[in-house]
Design a protein around this motif. Sequence first.
Motif, PDB file in Angstrom:
ATOM      1  N   ILE A  10      30.572  37.719  35.809  1.00 39.25           N
ATOM      2  CA  ILE A  10      31.896  38.319  36.015  1.00 39.25           C
ATOM      3  C   ILE A  10      31.788  39.841  35.954  1.00 39.25           C
ATOM      4  O   ILE A  10      30.883  40.399  35.340  1.00 39.25           O
ATOM      5  N   SER A  11      32.735  40.473  36.606  1.00 42.74           N
ATOM      6  CA  SER A  11      32.721  41.938  36.681  1.00 42.74           C
ATOM      7  C   SER A  11      33.018  42.525  35.300  1.00 42.74           C
ATOM      8  O   SER A  11      33.623  41.857  34.459  1.00 42.74           O
TER       9      SER A  11
ATOM     10  N   ARG B  91      45.081  39.658  38.122  1.00 43.10           N
ATOM     11  CA  ARG B  91      44.065  40.243  37.223  1.00 43.10           C
ATOM     12  C   ARG B  91      42.827  40.644  38.028  1.00 43.10           C
ATOM     13  O   ARG B  91      42.337  41.770  37.912  1.00 43.10           O
TER      14      ARG B  91
ATOM     15  N   HIS C 279      46.157  35.130  37.385  1.00 43.33           N
ATOM     16  CA  HIS C 279      44.692  35.254  37.461  1.00 43.33           C
ATOM     17  C   HIS C 279      44.304  36.056  38.704  1.00 43.33           C
ATOM     18  O   HIS C 279      43.435  36.939  38.652  1.00 43.33           O
TER      19      HIS C 279
ATOM     20  N   HIS D 210      33.835  28.149  43.664  1.00 39.82           N
ATOM     21  CA  HIS D 210      34.343  29.313  42.928  1.00 39.82           C
ATOM     22  C   HIS D 210      33.534  29.524  41.635  1.00 39.82           C
ATOM     23  O   HIS D 210      33.068  30.625  41.355  1.00 39.82           O
TER      24      HIS D 210
ATOM     25  N   ARG E 264      31.541  40.106  45.184  1.00 43.36           N
ATOM     26  CA  ARG E 264      32.404  38.951  44.862  1.00 43.36           C
ATOM     27  C   ARG E 264      33.423  38.626  45.944  1.00 43.36           C
ATOM     28  O   ARG E 264      34.438  37.996  45.678  1.00 43.36           O
TER      29      ARG E 264
ATOM     30  N   PHE F  37      40.902  37.865  31.066  1.00 41.93           N
ATOM     31  CA  PHE F  37      39.774  37.173  31.690  1.00 41.93           C
ATOM     32  C   PHE F  37      39.750  35.677  31.354  1.00 41.93           C
ATOM     33  O   PHE F  37      38.854  34.967  31.778  1.00 41.93           O
TER      34      PHE F  37
ATOM     35  N   GLY G 192      41.311  32.378  34.418  1.00 45.63           N
ATOM     36  CA  GLY G 192      40.575  31.490  35.330  1.00 45.63           C
ATOM     37  C   GLY G 192      40.322  30.157  34.642  1.00 45.63           C
ATOM     38  O   GLY G 192      40.585  29.089  35.210  1.00 45.63           O
TER      39      GLY G 192
ATOM     40  N   GLY H  16      39.147  31.893  46.167  1.00 49.60           N
ATOM     41  CA  GLY H  16      40.376  31.959  45.365  1.00 49.60           C
ATOM     42  C   GLY H  16      41.617  31.886  46.235  1.00 49.60           C
ATOM     43  O   GLY H  16      42.598  31.235  45.868  1.00 49.60           O
TER      44      GLY H  16
HETATM   45  C1  HEM Z   1      42.809  26.685  40.711  1.00 52.74           C
HETATM   46  C2  HEM Z   1      42.694  27.998  40.780  1.00 52.74           C
HETATM   47  C3  HEM Z   1      41.583  28.837  40.169  1.00 52.74           C
HETATM   48  C4  HEM Z   1      40.643  28.516  39.199  1.00 52.74           C
HETATM   49  C5  HEM Z   1      40.476  27.183  38.458  1.00 52.74           C
HETATM   50  C6  HEM Z   1      39.830  29.703  38.987  1.00 52.74           C
HETATM   51  C7  HEM Z   1      38.803  29.797  38.046  1.00 52.74           C
HETATM   52  C8  HEM Z   1      38.115  30.976  37.743  1.00 52.74           C
HETATM   53  C9  HEM Z   1      37.270  31.195  36.588  1.00 52.74           C
HETATM   54  C10 HEM Z   1      37.008  30.161  35.471  1.00 52.74           C
HETATM   55  C11 HEM Z   1      36.775  32.469  36.656  1.00 52.74           C
HETATM   56  C12 HEM Z   1      35.879  33.200  35.626  1.00 52.74           C
HETATM   57  C13 HEM Z   1      36.737  33.736  34.458  1.00 52.74           C
HETATM   58  C14 HEM Z   1      37.794  34.733  34.857  1.00 52.74           C
HETATM   59  O1  HEM Z   1      37.447  35.795  35.409  1.00 52.74           O
HETATM   60  O2  HEM Z   1      38.980  34.430  34.641  1.00 52.74           O
HETATM   61  C15 HEM Z   1      37.286  33.047  37.896  1.00 52.74           C
HETATM   62  C16 HEM Z   1      36.961  34.314  38.374  1.00 52.74           C
HETATM   63  C17 HEM Z   1      37.432  34.862  39.568  1.00 52.74           C
HETATM   64  N1  HEM Z   1      38.448  34.351  40.354  1.00 52.74           N
HETATM   65 FE1  HEM Z   1      39.351  32.548  40.086  1.00 52.74          FE
HETATM   66  N2  HEM Z   1      40.247  30.695  39.841  1.00 52.74           N
HETATM   67  C18 HEM Z   1      41.317  30.224  40.572  1.00 52.74           C
HETATM   68  C19 HEM Z   1      42.056  30.938  41.514  1.00 52.74           C
HETATM   69  C20 HEM Z   1      41.751  32.211  41.985  1.00 52.74           C
HETATM   70  C21 HEM Z   1      42.534  32.970  42.935  1.00 52.74           C
HETATM   71  C22 HEM Z   1      43.871  32.507  43.515  1.00 52.74           C
HETATM   72  C23 HEM Z   1      41.846  34.134  43.186  1.00 52.74           C
HETATM   73  C24 HEM Z   1      42.192  35.255  44.132  1.00 52.74           C
HETATM   74  C25 HEM Z   1      42.743  35.116  45.298  1.00 52.74           C
HETATM   75  C26 HEM Z   1      40.635  34.119  42.368  1.00 52.74           C
HETATM   76  C27 HEM Z   1      39.660  35.094  42.359  1.00 52.74           C
HETATM   77  C28 HEM Z   1      38.679  35.228  41.406  1.00 52.74           C
HETATM   78  C29 HEM Z   1      37.721  36.328  41.326  1.00 52.74           C
HETATM   79  C30 HEM Z   1      37.602  37.510  42.311  1.00 52.74           C
HETATM   80  C31 HEM Z   1      36.943  36.093  40.180  1.00 52.74           C
HETATM   81  C32 HEM Z   1      35.788  36.967  39.651  1.00 52.74           C
HETATM   82  C33 HEM Z   1      36.360  37.777  38.497  1.00 52.74           C
HETATM   83  C34 HEM Z   1      35.370  38.763  37.949  1.00 52.74           C
HETATM   84  O3  HEM Z   1      34.187  38.729  38.287  1.00 52.74           O
HETATM   85  O4  HEM Z   1      35.826  39.600  37.160  1.00 52.74           O
HETATM   86  N3  HEM Z   1      40.625  32.944  41.637  1.00 52.74           N
HETATM   87  N4  HEM Z   1      38.108  32.126  38.531  1.00 52.74           N
END
Ligand code: HEM
Length: 219
Positions: A211-212, A103, A100, A202, A114, A34, A37, A121
């Motif tokens: 978060i989930s 994951r 990420h 995002h 979400r 986790f 991100g 994403g």
């Molecule tokens: C520059 C690229 C990205 C950044 C900076 C970013 C940043 C983050 C952060 C900080 C979180 C919360 C912590 C975590 O769950 O890791 C998050 C959650 C999430 N991200 Fe990203 N992300 C990026 C790309 C993506 C991509 C490519 C996808 C999918 C196609 C995505 C889908 C999601 C989803 C669905 C969550 C919610 C996770 C949960 O609730 O468990 N992200 N993102």
Amino acid sequence: MFQRLFQWLDERLGLTTIHDIVLDRKVPKVNWWFTLGSASLFLFLIQGITGIFLTVYYVPSPDHAYDSVQYIMNEVRFGWLIRGIHHWGATLMVLVVFIHMLRTFFYAAYKYPRELTWLSGVVLLLATLGMGFTGYLLPWNQRAYWATTVGTQIPGTIPFIGPFITSVLRGGSELSAITLARFFAVHIWFLPALIAATIGLHLYLVIRLGISHIPDENE
Ligand code: HEM
């Protein structure tokens, strides 16, 4: 003294409220996967900072691009370090963003509520790949030139609109000064602006929805 200054600012800017909402949120029990991100965000910031430093010496013209990169590597103090971080950071960012995504996919974090976090994403992933593609041409060496020749040829195989896409990417029928200028502008303005705005959305969604959590055997 500092406390009074902080109180003054806090009353006007709501710093404590921002801190509580952004950093002091309740999070479920999670694991190291986790953190990817936040790692993606960190890498984006590193790429932004090192990229800004590189633009000080880099010249986006066919006559000077290659030499300006050589100059950064050999003459500018710590230029090799800044370029090295930017170069390896680019590869690492693609890798980390991709893992990420895997994951969130394997934990099914894309499901209700979400969906928009996932869709934003997808934009982030495509824009990150776009950064890699446009950045690859900038050193204007043999590898960059021919990789982009091939890379811009691939969409050209799409029926009907393919040749149009290739000529928009190249700014003509061949790679030229226009291609380099175009890729440079997209690399330092268009895509970073898109990524920054999309990261804002995002993270807003991540904070708003929370978060989930990892399901246990009773669910
Ligand atoms: C520059 C690229 C990205 C950044 C900076 C970013 C940043 C983050 C952060 C900080 C979180 C919360 C912590 C975590 O769950 O890791 C998050 C959650 C999430 N991200 Fe990203 N992300 C990026 C790309 C993506 C991509 C490519 C996808 C999918 C196609 C995505 C889908 C999601 C989803 C669905 C969550 C919610 C996770 C949960 O609730 O468990 N992200 N993102």
